[in-house]
Design an enzyme around this catalytic site. Structure first.
Site, PDB file in Angstrom:
ATOM      1  N   GLU A   1       0.805  -1.224   0.000  1.00 28.38           N
ATOM      2  CA  GLU A   1       0.000   0.000   0.000  1.00 28.38           C
ATOM      3  C   GLU A   1       0.841   1.279   0.000  1.00 28.38           C
ATOM      4  O   GLU A   1       0.752   2.118   0.909  1.00 28.38           O
ATOM      5  CB  GLU A   1      -0.970  -0.041   1.181  1.00 28.38           C
TER       6      GLU A   1
ATOM      7  N   GLU B   1      -5.413  -8.190  -1.010  1.00 29.37           N
ATOM      8  CA  GLU B   1      -6.152  -7.984   0.242  1.00 29.37           C
ATOM      9  C   GLU B   1      -7.589  -7.617  -0.090  1.00 29.37           C
ATOM     10  O   GLU B   1      -7.836  -6.769  -0.958  1.00 29.37           O
ATOM     11  CB  GLU B   1      -5.570  -6.853   1.100  1.00 29.37           C
TER      12      GLU B   1
END
Length: 523
Positions: free
Chosen positions: A188, A302
């Site tokens: 991320e 995810e």
């Protein structure tokens, strides 16, 4: 899990609740779904259960983590696990001597990956985070275990570390084994897990160095990214790699049900939380189709219904309808989707303080299966070929042996107090043709075969089957359950013997509670 002959898996849930009107519609006339068991199908790989996330690398050396690996592997097609922090200082991978020369230590790396492979799980290697010696002045991230979200001060030393890491893995496990792993660069980088500025430009620099350094160890290593939050940067990642001739074997990204449309789509369109994941998958899938690499694999590394700790969601029976709806609508768009996460052996916010706190895992502390565990167990029964049905209403599949496996749902959001589902029961009738002893018959234009079977076995996940959160509340919500209480919770997770329902001719009728899930076997 053993799969049974001639069974129909019906994941039955109640939709509605995000808007009041949906709940009112759910209480309307009974639905009828026609299933033609002889129809032509399309491939239906189990993309949602082959990979799971978990907290960080160091946790995988714990026995409780490995026990939960085995629990989940027993009821799914679990093949890969992803976690943060293989290069965090707690694993002792990188240091420097007094002269500033690199010192590598693979002791914990070996214990981590040996442990996974011993449990028949391969690593999906997330290359993160930065060793302190390579970014000595960088701040720590807010997570309890203090990862460092910074670029290296010296890319020559980073490159050498990455190549040495890749070569060590190839030497230890063999190139043919490591070629079956995936290597994802960072986590991320578009939010606070990366402090390079500007974020995308500095991440692409990190990616370029890392991908080339891994390929220097072996060109068979599969590497990809950008591993972004909020379904970001995938089109830009492909364009960058293409224009700069950088290795890119797959692309990856993340999204959660409560991500905002402003963050994901950069607008204010209205969207129910249970619609977000597959809407984001559609967005990225279209970006890839229009890119210079339209066939590149997309791995959603995810996803979950929420990125917050919300007991009424991730600990509850809500995950049944949510997961079935997500599987139905995301089918065909990704190579794998990695549910975050398989276990509450997890410490991003610190040491677990209570078994049911809205953790992401499908197994709570002390090895207590949550409702989501049973949901994965039931949806595992789906076949490997999909038959035609409305994606909003049903997921109809067929196994190689001809077994028909159906999921159907009606989604009800948790109430504002988080104490359960509100909404009416729903009745669904299945007109199933082409399975079991039969005689010719036509129905709804389907040249079909009437079932002569008279009974069906039904297994459920709902407020009276497998609801360990409700049982935990019933025994007083203990923060530290006794051994006897842990036994009660584990027993509450057991779905019990199947109930029997009559099949009249070729019809099966079920009445389903809000947020209920049922597995139906027709013999």
């Amino acid at each position: 899990m053993m799969r049974r002959m001639f069974c129909v898996v019906v994941a039955c849930q109640l939709m509605g609740g995000w808007a009041q009107g949906w709940a009112q519609e759910a209480s309307g006339a009974p639905e009828t779904i026609v299933v033609d068991a002889k129809a032509t199908g399309t491939p239906f790989p189990h993309f949602w259960e082959e990979m799971f996330g978990s907290g960080r690398a160091n946790l995988s050396m714990r026995q409780s983590y490995r026990d939960d690996l085995d629990r989940v592997r027993k009821v799914t097609d679990f093949r890969y696990v992803r976690f943060h922090g293989i290069f965090d200082d707690e694993n002792g991978v990188y240091s420097e001597d007094a002269q500033g020369n690199p010192v590598y230590n693979w002791s914990y790396v070996d214990q981590i990956y040996d442990g996974l492979l011993a449990h028949s799980i391969r690593p999906f290697v997330e290359i993160s985070f930065m060793p302190k010696a390579l970014a000595p002045n960088a701040p720590y991230h807010a997570f309890w275990y203090k990862p460092i979200p910074a670029p290296p001060d010296n890319y020559a030393k980073w490159d050498a570390l990455i190549t040495a890491f890749g070569r060590h893995l190839v030497d230890r496990y063999g190139v043919d084994e490591v070629a079956q792993w995936y290597f994802e660069v960072w986590n991320e980088p578009n939010i606070d897990f990366w402090i390079g500025k500007p974020a995308q430009e500095t991440y692409f620099e990190l990616y370029d160095h890392t991908a080339r350094a891994l390929k220097a160890a072996s060109d068979k290593i599969r590497v990809g990214g950008p591993a972004t939050a909020q379904a970001a940067w995938v089109g830009d990642m492909i364009a960058h790699a293409t224009q700069n001739d950088v290795p890119l074997d797959f692309v990856s990204t993340h999204v959660y049900g409560n991500d905002s449309t402003k963050d994901v789509f950069h607008d204010d369109r209205p969207m129910a939380p249970h619609q977000m994941v597959c809407a984001a998958v559609d967005k990225v899938h279209e970006e890839i189709a229009k890119s210079a690499k339209p066939q590149i694999p997309l791995i959603w590394s995810e996803f979950n219904a929420t990125y917050m700790n919300e007991q009424a969601i991730t600990d509850s029976i809500y995950m049944g309808p949510w997961l079935a709806d997500t599987i139905s609508k995301c089918d065909g768009k990704t190579l794998m989707m990695s549910y975050w996460s398989f276990s509450d052996v997890f410490e991003e916010q610190g040491v677990v303080k209570t078994p049911f706190y809205g953790g992401y895992g499908i197994v709570a502390e002390d090895g207590v299966p949550k409702p989501a565990y049973d949901v994965f167990m039931l949806l595992h029964e789906l076949g490997d070929e999909r038959l035609q049905a409305p994606k909003d209403e049903a997921l109809v599949t067929r196994r190689k042996d001809g077994t028909i496996v159906i999921a159907v749902w009606n989604l009800v959001e948790p109430n504002a107090q988080g104490s359960g589902a509100e909404g009416a029961d729903k009745t669904v009738t299945f007109d199933v043709y082409g399975v079991g002893p039969f005689q010719p018959q036509a129905h709804h234009g389907v040249a079909a075969l009437e079932i002569k079977t008279t009974r069906a076995e039904v297994r459920r996940v709902d407020q009276t089957h497998g609801d360990t959160l409700d049982e935990w509340r019933r025994i007083g919500s203990p923060a530290w359950p006794t051994e006897d209480q842990i036994d009660l919770l584990r027993k509450a997770s057991e779905l019990g013997p199947p109930e029997e329902l009559p099949i009249h001719g070729h019809r099966l009728t079920l009445t389903l509670p809000p947020m209920g899930l049922a597995v139906v076997e027709i013999k």
